[in-house]
Each structure stands twice: as C-alpha cells, then as structure tokens.
Design a protein around this motif. Structure first.
Motif, PDB file in Angstrom:
ATOM      1  N   VAL A   1      70.827 -74.127 -82.094  1.00 27.41           N
ATOM      2  CA  VAL A   1      70.555 -73.683 -83.460  1.00 27.41           C
ATOM      3  C   VAL A   1      71.865 -73.237 -84.115  1.00 27.41           C
ATOM      4  CG1 VAL A   1      69.341 -71.950 -84.859  1.00 27.41           C
ATOM      5  CG2 VAL A   1      68.187 -73.007 -82.892  1.00 27.41           C
ATOM      6  N   ALA A   2      72.666 -72.486 -83.360  1.00 25.84           N
ATOM      7  CA  ALA A   2      73.945 -72.007 -83.901  1.00 25.84           C
ATOM      8  C   ALA A   2      74.828 -73.181 -84.328  1.00 25.84           C
ATOM      9  CB  ALA A   2      74.658 -71.150 -82.855  1.00 25.84           C
TER      10      ALA A   2
ATOM     11  N   PRO B   1      63.605 -76.418 -85.739  1.00 30.92           N
ATOM     12  CA  PRO B   1      63.617 -77.002 -84.396  1.00 30.92           C
ATOM     13  C   PRO B   1      62.267 -77.692 -84.156  1.00 30.92           C
ATOM     14  CG  PRO B   1      64.351 -74.706 -84.359  1.00 30.92           C
ATOM     15  CD  PRO B   1      63.748 -74.945 -85.714  1.00 30.92           C
ATOM     16  N   MET B   2      62.311 -78.987 -83.838  1.00 33.98           N
ATOM     17  CA  MET B   2      61.075 -79.770 -83.741  1.00 33.98           C
ATOM     18  C   MET B   2      60.452 -79.605 -82.361  1.00 33.98           C
ATOM     19  SD  MET B   2      60.968 -80.622 -86.790  1.00 33.98           S
ATOM     20  CE  MET B   2      59.558 -81.711 -86.824  1.00 33.98           C
ATOM     21  N   THR B   3      59.796 -78.464 -82.194  1.00 37.67           N
ATOM     22  CA  THR B   3      59.291 -78.064 -80.887  1.00 37.67           C
ATOM     23  C   THR B   3      57.958 -78.696 -80.537  1.00 37.67           C
ATOM     24  OG1 THR B   3      58.374 -76.140 -82.018  1.00 37.67           O
ATOM     25  CG2 THR B   3      60.484 -75.834 -80.902  1.00 37.67           C
ATOM     26  N   GLY B   4      57.277 -79.276 -81.528  1.00 31.89           N
ATOM     27  CA  GLY B   4      55.956 -79.826 -81.262  1.00 31.89           C
ATOM     28  C   GLY B   4      55.176 -79.940 -82.555  1.00 31.89           C
TER      29      GLY B   4
ATOM     30  N   GLU C   1      65.696 -81.540 -89.630  1.00 35.43           N
ATOM     31  CA  GLU C   1      65.003 -81.495 -88.339  1.00 35.43           C
ATOM     32  C   GLU C   1      66.012 -81.334 -87.209  1.00 35.43           C
ATOM     33  OE1 GLU C   1      62.276 -84.649 -87.644  1.00 35.43           O
ATOM     34  OE2 GLU C   1      61.105 -84.236 -89.467  1.00 35.43           O
ATOM     35  N   LEU C   2      65.793 -80.351 -86.376  1.00 40.80           N
ATOM     36  CA  LEU C   2      66.638 -80.167 -85.199  1.00 40.80           C
ATOM     37  C   LEU C   2      65.848 -80.693 -83.999  1.00 40.80           C
ATOM     38  CD1 LEU C   2      69.263 -78.927 -84.005  1.00 40.80           C
ATOM     39  CD2 LEU C   2      67.956 -76.824 -83.636  1.00 40.80           C
ATOM     40  N   PRO C   3      66.321 -81.793 -83.377  1.00 41.63           N
ATOM     41  CA  PRO C   3      65.564 -82.327 -82.243  1.00 41.63           C
ATOM     42  C   PRO C   3      65.431 -81.281 -81.137  1.00 41.63           C
ATOM     43  CG  PRO C   3      67.299 -83.854 -82.934  1.00 41.63           C
ATOM     44  CD  PRO C   3      67.533 -82.577 -83.673  1.00 41.63           C
ATOM     45  N   ALA C   4      64.262 -81.201 -80.548  1.00 35.62           N
ATOM     46  CA  ALA C   4      64.038 -80.225 -79.482  1.00 35.62           C
ATOM     47  C   ALA C   4      63.185 -80.865 -78.396  1.00 35.62           C
ATOM     48  CB  ALA C   4      63.336 -78.986 -80.036  1.00 35.62           C
TER      49      ALA C   4
END
Ligand SMILES: *Cc1c(COP(=O)(O)O)cnc(C)c1O
Length: 375
Positions: free
Chosen positions: A118-119, A82-85, A104-107
C-alpha cells in the motif's frame, strides 16, 4: 434453525423481543433510546468527542459504504482499493458509479495485504487521496490489518475509509488512535448481533464538513446527517428510522457489553472458527485457507470433487438438520461458506460438523477431497 452465514446472523431471543412494539421516532420516549445507541456505538469505536461523529443511516452496509465514499472523497478524486475479494470489488463499483476514480491494487485472495504494498502504491501516485480497505474480507475470510495499513496511509499523508462491516464488534477498532481514518463503516446485524436495517459511519467531523456538497445524493449525504444532528440533537433521526431495529440494537449493545465487549466476542468467534476448521478436517473436508491466515468471521471449505456434489443439495440437506449456510460460491475455486459469527457457540459448531458429515453421506458424496485448490 441456526443461521451460519456472515450476516444477518443468528440473534438472541431478547434482541428479537425488543422489536415487539410501535414507536413514534420523534416522541420523547424514543429520542433518548436513539441518542443512547449513538453514544454507545461511539464509545465502542473509540470516537473522540469533538473529533468524531456517529452517523447512522437506514439500510444495509452498502448504503453506508457508498455514503462514506460520496461524502468524504471529492467527485473525480482517486481512491486506492486493495482488491482483496468481492467486498473490495463492491466498494470499487460503488466508487466508480459515484464518479470517483478507483486505482485497483492487486491483492492475493489467500494472504493479507502487506502494508508496504500500500505504501508503495501511494508513493507512486501522489494524486491518490484515500485508501479504501475491507477489514475482514467476507468473501475469503481473511482479516486485513488496519493498524499496519493505517500507519502506512498516515505516514503518506493520506486518508483511510475502513469497511468494518463484518469486523466491528469483534475485531479491534479504536478510531481515536487512527487519525488517518476518515470513516469506519459497519452495520447492526453482523458481529453486533442485532437486526438488519441499520448502518453506521463513524467519521471525522473535519472530513465530513470538508465534504459538504460532494455527495450528489441527499439520502446518502453524511454531512447533512451530521448537520441534522447538530440542529435537532442526537435523538433525532433524519427521515424515518427503522425504530424497532434501533430498539433491538440497544438490547444487542447491552448484551455485547455484558458478554465482555469486543474482546470476549472475538474469543468466542475464534473458538467457533477453530472448532469448525478442525471439524472440517476431521470429516475429510479441506478448509480453503491455511490455518495461519484464517480469520474468525467466516470460513470457506473446498467443495468436494465428487461428481455427485451440488451446493444447493448440500445446503438443503444441512437445512433439514437445522443449519443454514450460504448457497453461493464467492471464491475462485468452489467452496462453501460458513459464518462463525452470531449468537452461536463452539458447541453449535460441533453439532454443525456432525450435521455436515451426515448431510454429505445423505447426498451421496463418497470422495470428499477438493477437485482443485488455489496455488
Ligand atoms: C456484509 C458486508 C457488507 C455490506 O453488506 P450489506 O448486505 O449491504 O449489509 C459490506 N462489506 C463487508 C465486508 C460485508 O461483510
């Protein structure tokens, strides 16, 4: 001078004093010190005997994050991040450079990651074996929820690598309740209030052993660190340890326990962050995040839109008043960053607010409102 940065943090004099002697790492009087540190760290993390190993590594947090990725994710395998920062971006870079495939999971930069997101990503790609999550995203100050996200990972039959570098010691972590956590990574010099130079991976032994030969780096091979301890005992550090840093960390662990453990530390940091948040508002500045998503570790404040604003000028003016904050931007819109962690109290933050007020006037800021703000 107080360091109000998210690591290395302001430490107590007892911690620094513990470094004032020489040690031979293999000597009988040093080995129990080191073995004791490992045991204490394991207890703090909820490590279960026979299931988890406490694997120390010389160096900084990035070394340990890289070691965990290399040792626990097979070469060429997929890791969802998760691209949290910027700390998530760093994890992605470490993984790619090590030849792992990053999904990459956009966040959002201003909201915690939702477990359902995420699931869904895991359901869509059965080839993803691991999720890499930053617990407290140090760039934004947002705390992501490893309990909810961990549950989603567990239900999907995948594994979690948790970057707990700016969380461990304050935010809750109990690996014994999270069989999906292959590794939790942290250092001595953030919420544990020790010295920099020492990192830890608390890892599942079965995962570490399954990854034998994957690391592609002897220095960063957690399986080798584990097997070294099996052969030589928990008091033996592989290669030269930062012995004084370890001695200081023992003292930091004792102080952590005396304070009341992670819960007490979280309460103090939360009070620090609250004092800072309210204080910034009171002097006409705007915190970057809404209060309901603001974490207790680090707080960003919008840079004033005034044409006279210069971050370095403000940092220098604060330094002259006894406080050091970060001198770079780490958010989409310019914001200055203040760490709420370390051996500091709400009283220190009240003084900081007054210092910031004085510093802004001194550097000629008339308009304190931000120039722009996140959507
Ligand atoms: C500080 C930090 C790291 C590691 O930083 P180092 O400078 O390598 O010690 C990694 N992840 C997070 C979330 C951090 O806050």
């Amino acid at each position: 001078m107080l360091l109000l940065i998210p690591g290395p943090v302001t430490t107590r004099p007892e911690v620094r004093a513990a470094m004032g002697q020489d040690y031979a790492p293999w000597d009988a009087s040093f080995r129990p010190l080191y073995a004791g540190v490992r045991e204490r760290v394991g207890r703090l993390a909820g490590a279960a005997a026979g299931t988890h190993a406490v694997l120390p590594l010389q160096g900084c947090g990035h070394f340990a994050v890289e070691a965990a990725i290399r040792s626990l994710v097979a070469p060429g395998a997929k890791l969802l991040i998760p691209m949290t920062g910027s700390y998530a971006s760093r994890m992605a870079k470490l993984a790619r450079d090590a030849g792992r495939v990053v999904v990459e999971l956009p966040a959002s930069a201003v909201q915690p990651v939702a477990a359902e997101t995420v699931a869904r990503a895991l359901a869509e790609d059965p080839a993803i074996g691991h999720v890499g999550l930053v617990y407290s995203e140090t760039s934004s100050g947002i705390v992501h929820d490893p309990v909810a996200i961990g549950a989603a990972v567990r239900v999907a039959g995948r594994k979690l690598l948790l970057d707990a570098v700016s969380a461990f010691g304050a935010l809750p972590l109990d690996v014994s309740r999270h069989p999906e956590i292959d590794a939790a990574v942290f250092t001595a010099n953030k919420c544990m209030e020790g010295m920099p130079g020492l990192a830890f991976v608390v890892a599942r032994i079965d995962a570490v052993q399954a990854g034998r030969g994957w690391a592609g780096s002897w220095s960063l091979d957690l399986c080798d660190i584990y097997e070294h301890a099996q052969r030589n005992g928990n008091g033996s550090f592989r290669f030269t340890p930062p012995a004084q840093v370890l001695a200081a960390f023992r003292t930091a662990l004792e102080l952590h326990e005396a304070e009341g453990g992670a819960a007490a530390r979280l309460a103090r940091y939360s009070a620090n962050a609250r004092t800072l948040y309210d204080g910034m508002l009171a002097i006409g500045l705007r915190p970057y995040l809404p209060q309901n998503v603001q974490g207790p570790i680090v707080l960003n404040v919008h840079a004033p839109g005034d044409a006279a604003w210069s971050l370095q000028g403000f940092v220098d003016a604060l330094k002259a008043r006894g406080f050091l904050i970060s001198n770079f931007y780490d958010t989409e819109h310019p914001s200055f960053r203040v760490g709420c962690i370390g051996a500091v109290t709400p009283d220190d933050f009240s003084r900081f607010v007054a210092a910031a007020d004085g510093a802004l006037t001194a550097v000629g800021i008339r308009d304190r409102a931000p120039a722009s703000q996140p959507e």
